[in-house]
Design a protein around this motif. Structure first.
Motif, PDB file in Angstrom:
ATOM      1  N   ALA A 138      -0.585  -3.246   0.793  1.00 12.63           N
ATOM      2  CA  ALA A 138      -1.941  -3.238   1.364  1.00 12.63           C
ATOM      3  C   ALA A 138      -2.053  -2.272   2.539  1.00 12.63           C
ATOM      4  CB  ALA A 138      -2.323  -4.649   1.807  1.00 12.63           C
ATOM      5  N   HIS A 139      -1.020  -2.249   3.360  1.00  9.80           N
ATOM      6  CA  HIS A 139      -0.934  -1.245   4.428  1.00  9.80           C
ATOM      7  C   HIS A 139       0.328  -0.436   4.161  1.00  9.80           C
ATOM      8  CE1 HIS A 139       0.381  -0.523   8.905  1.00  9.80           C
ATOM      9  NE2 HIS A 139      -0.009   0.589   8.337  1.00  9.80           N
ATOM     10  N   GLU A 140       0.150   0.832   3.810  1.00 13.89           N
ATOM     11  CA  GLU A 140       1.309   1.726   3.601  1.00 13.89           C
ATOM     12  C   GLU A 140       1.814   2.111   4.992  1.00 13.89           C
ATOM     13  OE1 GLU A 140       4.202   3.492   2.991  1.00 13.89           O
ATOM     14  OE2 GLU A 140       3.489   3.187   0.937  1.00 13.89           O
ATOM     15  N   THR A 141       2.790   1.350   5.466  1.00  7.56           N
ATOM     16  CA  THR A 141       3.232   1.440   6.863  1.00  7.56           C
ATOM     17  C   THR A 141       3.878   2.783   7.222  1.00  7.56           C
ATOM     18  OG1 THR A 141       3.917  -0.835   6.386  1.00  7.56           O
ATOM     19  CG2 THR A 141       4.220  -0.088   8.621  1.00  7.56           C
ATOM     20  N   LEU A 146      -4.514   1.856   5.363  1.00  4.40           N
ATOM     21  CA  LEU A 146      -4.893   0.532   4.851  1.00  4.40           C
ATOM     22  C   LEU A 146      -5.749   0.730   3.609  1.00  4.40           C
ATOM     23  CD1 LEU A 146      -4.918  -2.596   5.661  1.00  4.40           C
ATOM     24  CD2 LEU A 146      -7.221  -2.135   6.500  1.00  4.40           C
ATOM     25  N   TYR A 147      -5.343   0.136   2.497  1.00  2.15           N
ATOM     26  CA  TYR A 147      -6.134   0.272   1.275  1.00  2.15           C
ATOM     27  C   TYR A 147      -7.248  -0.765   1.230  1.00  2.15           C
ATOM     28  CZ  TYR A 147      -2.156   3.112  -0.209  1.00  2.15           C
ATOM     29  OH  TYR A 147      -1.180   4.063  -0.268  1.00  2.15           O
ATOM     30  N   ASN A 148      -8.220  -0.481   0.391  1.00  4.56           N
ATOM     31  CA  ASN A 148      -9.357  -1.381   0.235  1.00  4.56           C
ATOM     32  C   ASN A 148      -9.013  -2.458  -0.802  1.00  4.56           C
ATOM     33  OD1 ASN A 148     -11.783  -2.599  -0.576  1.00  4.56           O
ATOM     34  ND2 ASN A 148     -12.958  -0.819   0.126  1.00  4.56           N
ATOM     35  N   LEU A 149      -8.653  -3.635  -0.319  1.00  2.00           N
ATOM     36  CA  LEU A 149      -8.195  -4.694  -1.225  1.00  2.00           C
ATOM     37  C   LEU A 149      -9.321  -5.203  -2.114  1.00  2.00           C
ATOM     38  CD1 LEU A 149      -5.825  -6.763   1.098  1.00  2.00           C
ATOM     39  CD2 LEU A 149      -5.195  -5.152  -0.711  1.00  2.00           C
ATOM     40  N   GLU A 150     -10.548  -5.074  -1.634  1.00  3.94           N
ATOM     41  CA  GLU A 150     -11.675  -5.566  -2.413  1.00  3.94           C
ATOM     42  C   GLU A 150     -11.857  -4.731  -3.682  1.00  3.94           C
ATOM     43  OE1 GLU A 150     -14.829  -6.485   0.178  1.00  3.94           O
ATOM     44  OE2 GLU A 150     -16.164  -7.161  -1.445  1.00  3.94           O
ATOM     45  N   SER A 151     -11.849  -3.404  -3.540  1.00  2.00           N
ATOM     46  CA  SER A 151     -12.049  -2.577  -4.736  1.00  2.00           C
ATOM     47  C   SER A 151     -10.827  -2.638  -5.661  1.00  2.00           C
ATOM     48  CB  SER A 151     -12.392  -1.137  -4.343  1.00  2.00           C
ATOM     49  OG  SER A 151     -11.414  -0.619  -3.491  1.00  2.00           O
ATOM     50  N   ILE A 152      -9.641  -2.738  -5.074  1.00  2.00           N
ATOM     51  CA  ILE A 152      -8.437  -2.860  -5.908  1.00  2.00           C
ATOM     52  C   ILE A 152      -8.484  -4.169  -6.709  1.00  2.00           C
ATOM     53  CG2 ILE A 152      -5.909  -3.148  -5.862  1.00  2.00           C
ATOM     54  CD1 ILE A 152      -5.898  -1.258  -3.400  1.00  2.00           C
ATOM     55  N   GLY A 153      -8.917  -5.246  -6.040  1.00  2.00           N
ATOM     56  CA  GLY A 153      -9.035  -6.540  -6.709  1.00  2.00           C
ATOM     57  C   GLY A 153     -10.051  -6.507  -7.851  1.00  2.00           C
ATOM     58  N   LYS A 154     -11.148  -5.812  -7.623  1.00  3.38           N
ATOM     59  CA  LYS A 154     -12.159  -5.684  -8.694  1.00  3.38           C
ATOM     60  C   LYS A 154     -11.562  -4.942  -9.876  1.00  3.38           C
ATOM     61  CE  LYS A 154     -16.499  -5.939  -6.196  1.00  3.38           C
ATOM     62  NZ  LYS A 154     -17.073  -5.166  -5.097  1.00  3.38           N
ATOM     63  N   PHE A 155     -10.793  -3.895  -9.581  1.00  2.00           N
ATOM     64  CA  PHE A 155     -10.169  -3.094 -10.631  1.00  2.00           C
ATOM     65  C   PHE A 155      -9.168  -3.928 -11.445  1.00  2.00           C
ATOM     66  CE2 PHE A 155      -6.414  -0.628 -11.893  1.00  2.00           C
ATOM     67  CZ  PHE A 155      -6.980   0.312 -12.745  1.00  2.00           C
ATOM     68  N   THR A 156      -8.322  -4.686 -10.777  1.00  2.00           N
ATOM     69  CA  THR A 156      -7.312  -5.466 -11.515  1.00  2.00           C
ATOM     70  C   THR A 156      -7.975  -6.597 -12.310  1.00  2.00           C
ATOM     71  OG1 THR A 156      -6.869  -6.843  -9.560  1.00  2.00           O
ATOM     72  CG2 THR A 156      -5.385  -4.986  -9.954  1.00  2.00           C
ATOM     73  N   ALA A 167       1.533  -7.530   1.521  1.00  3.14           N
ATOM     74  CA  ALA A 167       0.649  -7.525   2.699  1.00  3.14           C
ATOM     75  C   ALA A 167       1.474  -7.634   3.983  1.00  3.14           C
ATOM     76  CB  ALA A 167      -0.332  -8.688   2.602  1.00  3.14           C
ATOM     77  N   ILE A 168       2.741  -7.291   3.867  1.00  2.00           N
ATOM     78  CA  ILE A 168       3.701  -7.524   4.956  1.00  2.00           C
ATOM     79  C   ILE A 168       3.222  -6.979   6.297  1.00  2.00           C
ATOM     80  CG2 ILE A 168       6.003  -6.844   5.790  1.00  2.00           C
ATOM     81  CD1 ILE A 168       7.002  -7.253   2.871  1.00  2.00           C
ATOM     82  N   SER A 169       2.664  -5.758   6.283  1.00  3.06           N
ATOM     83  CA  SER A 169       2.345  -5.149   7.573  1.00  3.06           C
ATOM     84  C   SER A 169       0.860  -5.184   7.911  1.00  3.06           C
ATOM     85  CB  SER A 169       2.863  -3.712   7.610  1.00  3.06           C
ATOM     86  OG  SER A 169       2.286  -2.965   6.559  1.00  3.06           O
ATOM     87  N   MET A 170       0.103  -6.113   7.320  1.00  6.85           N
ATOM     88  CA  MET A 170      -1.293  -6.275   7.742  1.00  6.85           C
ATOM     89  C   MET A 170      -1.735  -7.736   7.784  1.00  6.85           C
ATOM     90  SD  MET A 170      -2.925  -7.087   4.746  1.00  6.85           S
ATOM     91  CE  MET A 170      -4.619  -6.532   4.616  1.00  6.85           C
TER      92      MET A 170
END
Ligand SMILES: *Cc1c(COP(=O)(O)O)cnc(C)c1O
Length: 361
Positions: A138-141, A146-156, A167-170
């Motif tokens: 979720a956060h490429e440390t 920070l990626y948009n989890l909402e749009s990724i969730g819609k896609f999956t 989601a370790i670093s966010m």
């Protein structure tokens, strides 16, 4: 500020500055754990984590005594198999780690390398929609995106993919909601936003993910045994007992403050830091920064790697260097954990002193 001689001011994305209560709990005799007293602690942690992440009803939390990478690897080993194809969102070092994990375990995968996007627009993923699962940090440390989890969730959801989110670093600093973001598997760990010592990772599985666990194929990190022992608040092997006691206290605090308050606090600390350094020859590296961290690029040709060393040697301050091609270009400042404006000022003042620029108040 009380600073023991050997202490450094730390601004690293793990370990992070801990709270006083956590430090105090670390100083007590480790109790025995195969009893009801400890089971109740673990069950309380599970319940609070499910609530804080808004996991769907029937979700379970597995407590793995290992750092976050073990959580990532265990998820791949326990949830993916030869019938799967994983889509890895690869925006840096941690995305690459998922690619490497899939390769080591012979899981078919697509390596979707991305740059300068937070995936609010997921069109770039469309050509991989035959994949059975998606793996994303979720956060490429490594670079602070920070990626948009909402749009990724819609896609999956639309493409019926198992949505696996590191989601370790966010976690705790940035918005995350397992139901709203259609997350099936959430990986978190102790020494980032939770501000505990390293050594514990937690995997939250939705009921759908639980149904997809592979038959036992290993010993230490076999999810089937964590699920069954976890029902009575136990783990198959000796857990990081002390960190779990520290976790119990942190979760109690976060729950009573509310997650929103913690996210707002991280946001205000990040904004305070970013606003404070505007007159320095540094600029924000990413357009999609989390509250958890700021990545800075130098604009005067000074080597980022030298700044990192100088801050340590001259000011006792630890910020985070990068490796590889970014070594001399960027460095990173974490806002996770026990951060206050006064503590951030120690770094800000040091930077102004270092550049010999007068700070406007
Ligand atoms: C820190 C981190 C991890 C885990 O790294 P460990 O060294 O195993 O603790 C995994 N993913 C992300 C995005 C991280 O920031």
């Amino acid at each position: 500020m009380i600073l023991k001689k050997q202490d450094k001011y730390i601004f690293t994305p793990g370990p992070v500055r801990m709270y006083e209560e956590t430090l105090n709990l670390g100083g007590v005799q480790t109790p025995y754990f195969r009893n009801n007293e400890f089971s109740n602690v673990l069950l309380e942690c599970e319940e609070n984590l499910i609530q804080i992440s808004n996991a769907p009803s029937g979700s379970r939390v597995l407590f793995l005594t290992a750092s976050g990478t073990a959580g990532m690897e265990a998820v791949v080993q326990n949830l993916l198999n030869s019938k799967d194809k994983a889509l890895v969102v690869n925006g840096g070092g941690f995305g690459q780690r998922f690619v490497d994990i899939c390769d080591i375990h012979n899981i078919k995968r697509e390596d979707c390398k991305i740059q300068n996007t937070n995936l609010s627009d997921t069109t770039i993923l469309d050509k991989y929609k035959d994949c059975s699962s998606l793996l994303v940090n979720a956060h490429e440390t490594s670079i602070g995106t920070l990626y948009n989890l909402e749009s990724i969730g819609k896609f999956t959801k639309k493409n019926k993919m198992l949505n696996i989110v590191d989601a370790i670093s966010m976690f705790i600093t940035d918005e995350l909601d397992m139901i709203k973001h259609h997350i099936d598997v959430l990986i978190i760990s102790s020494h980032k936003g939770l501000a505990l010592p390293p050594g514990l990772s937690m995997v939250i599985l939705s009921p759908y993910a639980i149904k997809n666990i592979n038959p036992r194929n290993q010993l230490y990190l076999d999810f089937n045994s964590y699920i069954s022992d976890g029902k009575r608040g136990q783990t198959p092997f000796t857990p990081a007992v002390t960190i779990i006691l520290q976790l119990q206290a942190r979760l109690k605090q976060i729950k009573s403050d509310t997650l929103e308050i913690h996210i707002a606090k991280a946001k205000s600390i990040a904004k305070y830091f970013r606003d404070s350094i505007k007159s320095l020859p540094l600029e924000l590296y990413s357009d999609f920064m989390p509250n958890a961290m700021t990545t800075l690029r130098t604009t005067d040709g000074k080597k980022a790697s030298e700044i990192v060393i100088d801050l340590d040697e001259k000011y006792n301050i630890i910020v985070t260097p990068n490796g590889g091609v970014l070594k001399d270009k960027i460095f990173r400042i974490s806002h996770m954990g026990n951060m206050t404006k006064e503590y951030v000022d120690i770094l800000v003042d040091a930077l102004y002193d270092y550049y010999k620029i007068k700070k406007e108040r």
